[in-house]
Enzyme design. Structure first.
Site, PDB file in Angstrom:
ATOM      1  N   LYS A  11      35.087  37.545  43.212  1.00 51.09           N
ATOM      2  CA  LYS A  11      34.477  37.632  44.430  1.00 51.09           C
ATOM      3  C   LYS A  11      35.200  37.763  45.589  1.00 51.09           C
ATOM      4  O   LYS A  11      34.421  38.307  46.554  1.00 51.09           O
ATOM      5  CB  LYS A  11      33.612  36.048  44.291  1.00 51.09           C
ATOM      6  CG  LYS A  11      33.038  35.680  45.370  1.00 51.09           C
ATOM      7  CD  LYS A  11      32.112  34.576  45.103  1.00 51.09           C
ATOM      8  CE  LYS A  11      31.123  33.896  46.443  1.00 51.09           C
ATOM      9  NZ  LYS A  11      30.623  32.797  46.022  1.00 51.09           N
TER      10      LYS A  11
ATOM     11  N   VAL B  89      36.834  48.456  41.028  1.00 52.10           N
ATOM     12  CA  VAL B  89      36.981  46.984  41.040  1.00 52.10           C
ATOM     13  C   VAL B  89      37.121  46.291  39.626  1.00 52.10           C
ATOM     14  O   VAL B  89      36.524  46.425  38.635  1.00 52.10           O
ATOM     15  CB  VAL B  89      35.468  46.244  41.459  1.00 52.10           C
ATOM     16  CG1 VAL B  89      36.005  44.819  41.505  1.00 52.10           C
ATOM     17  CG2 VAL B  89      35.067  46.754  42.920  1.00 52.10           C
TER      18      VAL B  89
ATOM     19  N   TYR C 127      27.509  41.383  40.701  1.00 50.61           N
ATOM     20  CA  TYR C 127      27.170  41.882  42.278  1.00 50.61           C
ATOM     21  C   TYR C 127      25.778  41.384  42.855  1.00 50.61           C
ATOM     22  O   TYR C 127      26.014  41.231  44.095  1.00 50.61           O
ATOM     23  CB  TYR C 127      27.119  43.228  41.992  1.00 50.61           C
ATOM     24  CG  TYR C 127      28.339  43.959  41.537  1.00 50.61           C
ATOM     25  CD1 TYR C 127      29.451  43.995  42.589  1.00 50.61           C
ATOM     26  CD2 TYR C 127      28.720  44.719  40.273  1.00 50.61           C
ATOM     27  CE1 TYR C 127      30.743  44.450  42.261  1.00 50.61           C
ATOM     28  CE2 TYR C 127      29.807  44.879  40.114  1.00 50.61           C
ATOM     29  CZ  TYR C 127      31.049  45.039  40.864  1.00 50.61           C
ATOM     30  OH  TYR C 127      32.288  45.559  40.598  1.00 50.61           O
TER      31      TYR C 127
ATOM     32  N   LEU D  86      38.306  35.336  41.895  1.00 55.33           N
ATOM     33  CA  LEU D  86      39.145  36.465  42.601  1.00 55.33           C
ATOM     34  C   LEU D  86      38.228  37.814  42.616  1.00 55.33           C
ATOM     35  O   LEU D  86      38.548  38.429  43.704  1.00 55.33           O
ATOM     36  CB  LEU D  86      40.347  36.698  41.669  1.00 55.33           C
ATOM     37  CG  LEU D  86      41.564  35.696  41.678  1.00 55.33           C
ATOM     38  CD1 LEU D  86      42.786  36.052  40.762  1.00 55.33           C
ATOM     39  CD2 LEU D  86      42.190  35.356  43.311  1.00 55.33           C
TER      40      LEU D  86
ATOM     41  N   ASP E  33      28.319  48.841  35.833  1.00 55.74           N
ATOM     42  CA  ASP E  33      28.098  48.755  34.590  1.00 55.74           C
ATOM     43  C   ASP E  33      26.871  47.714  34.248  1.00 55.74           C
ATOM     44  O   ASP E  33      27.065  46.776  34.911  1.00 55.74           O
ATOM     45  CB  ASP E  33      29.228  48.509  33.441  1.00 55.74           C
ATOM     46  CG  ASP E  33      29.916  49.770  33.395  1.00 55.74           C
ATOM     47  OD1 ASP E  33      29.539  50.946  33.379  1.00 55.74           O
ATOM     48  OD2 ASP E  33      31.123  49.684  33.537  1.00 55.74           O
TER      49      ASP E  33
ATOM     50  N   GLY F  82      37.048  34.723  36.187  1.00 55.87           N
ATOM     51  CA  GLY F  82      36.420  33.376  36.184  1.00 55.87           C
ATOM     52  C   GLY F  82      37.089  32.252  37.295  1.00 55.87           C
ATOM     53  O   GLY F  82      36.776  31.218  37.271  1.00 55.87           O
TER      54      GLY F  82
END
Length: 177
Positions: free
Chosen positions: A127, A114, A157, A125, A150, A122
Site C-alpha cells: 500500500k 508491483v 487495488y 508495504l 491479476d 501484510g
C-alpha cells in the site's frame, strides 16, 4: 490469464518520509519495521540503477514467470518512474519491493511490476509503495493512472482507490500467435 484494467481517481494521496543525508535519491520510507524480532528501517529509491539479479530473485519469490534480464533492463531504462524499497542487513542492500511506471509524460501513466517480497507482505508495504508511486506521478501532473492486475489482487487495488474503467471502455490486447 485474465487481467483487469484499473484507473486511479484519488488525487490527494500523501506519504511522509525523511531524506537520508547520505544520498539524494535514497530516503527512509518506514522506520522501525519489525523483522525477526529486530527493528529495521525500510528505504526507498527512485534510482533506475537497480541490481537486475536482485529484482529477478524478488520476482521469483512471488512466482512470476522468469523474464530475460536483457529485456528487464530495457524496460527499466525506458520507464518514466522506478521505485524500489529495501533494507540493509550487515551493510548489504536487500530489495524487498519494486514498482515502475511508463508514461506519455503529460496525461497518462501505467503502473507495472508491483511486487513485495512474501516475507514482507501484510505489513502495509504494498500500500505504501503504491501511494508513493501515485504521489510521484501526481507530482508530474499526470491525471490518468492505470494498471493491469491479476484477479487475485483486484481487492488490494480497489482498497487503495483504483476502480474498473469508469468510461466502460474495455482494454484490448494483441499477442503474437
Amino acid at each position: 490469464m485474465t487481467f483487469w484494467n484499473f484507473f486511479f481517481t484519488n488525487k490527494n494521496t500523501k506519504i511522509i518520509h525523511k531524506k537520508n543525508k547520505n544520498s539524494e535519491k535514497q530516503q527512509i520510507f518506514i522506520e522501525n519495521l519489525i523483522k525477526n524480532d529486530k527493528n529495521i528501517n525500510i528505504y526507498y529509491s527512485t534510482n533506475k540503477n537497480i541490481n537486475l539479479n536482485d529484482l529477478e530473485k524478488l520476482c521469483d519469490a512471488v512466482g512470476w514467470v522468469k523474464r530475460p534480464l536483457k529485456k528487464v533492463k530495457i524496460a527499466i531504462e525506458n520507464s518514466f518512474l522506478i521505485i524500489s524499497i529495501f533494507y540493509y542487513n550487515e551493510n548489504k542492500k536487500n530489495l524487498i519491493g519494486f514498482a515502475r511506471a511508463t508514461s506519455d509524460e503529460s496525461f497518462n501513466a501505467t503502473i507495472w511490476d508491483v511486487v513485495i517480497d512474501p516475507q514482507f507482505q501484510g505489513k502495509g508495504l504494498g500500500k505504501a509503495l503504491m501511494k508513493e508511486t501515485i504521489k510521484e506521478l501526481r507530482y508530474h501532473d499526470i491525471s490518468t493512472i492505470t494498471l493491469f492486475a491479476d484477479p487475485e489482487v483486484i481487492k488490494f487495488y480497489k482498497r487503495i482507490g483504483f476502480i474498473t474503467d469508469p468510461d466502460g471502455v474495455k482494454g484490448m490486447f494483441w499477442y503474437p500467435i
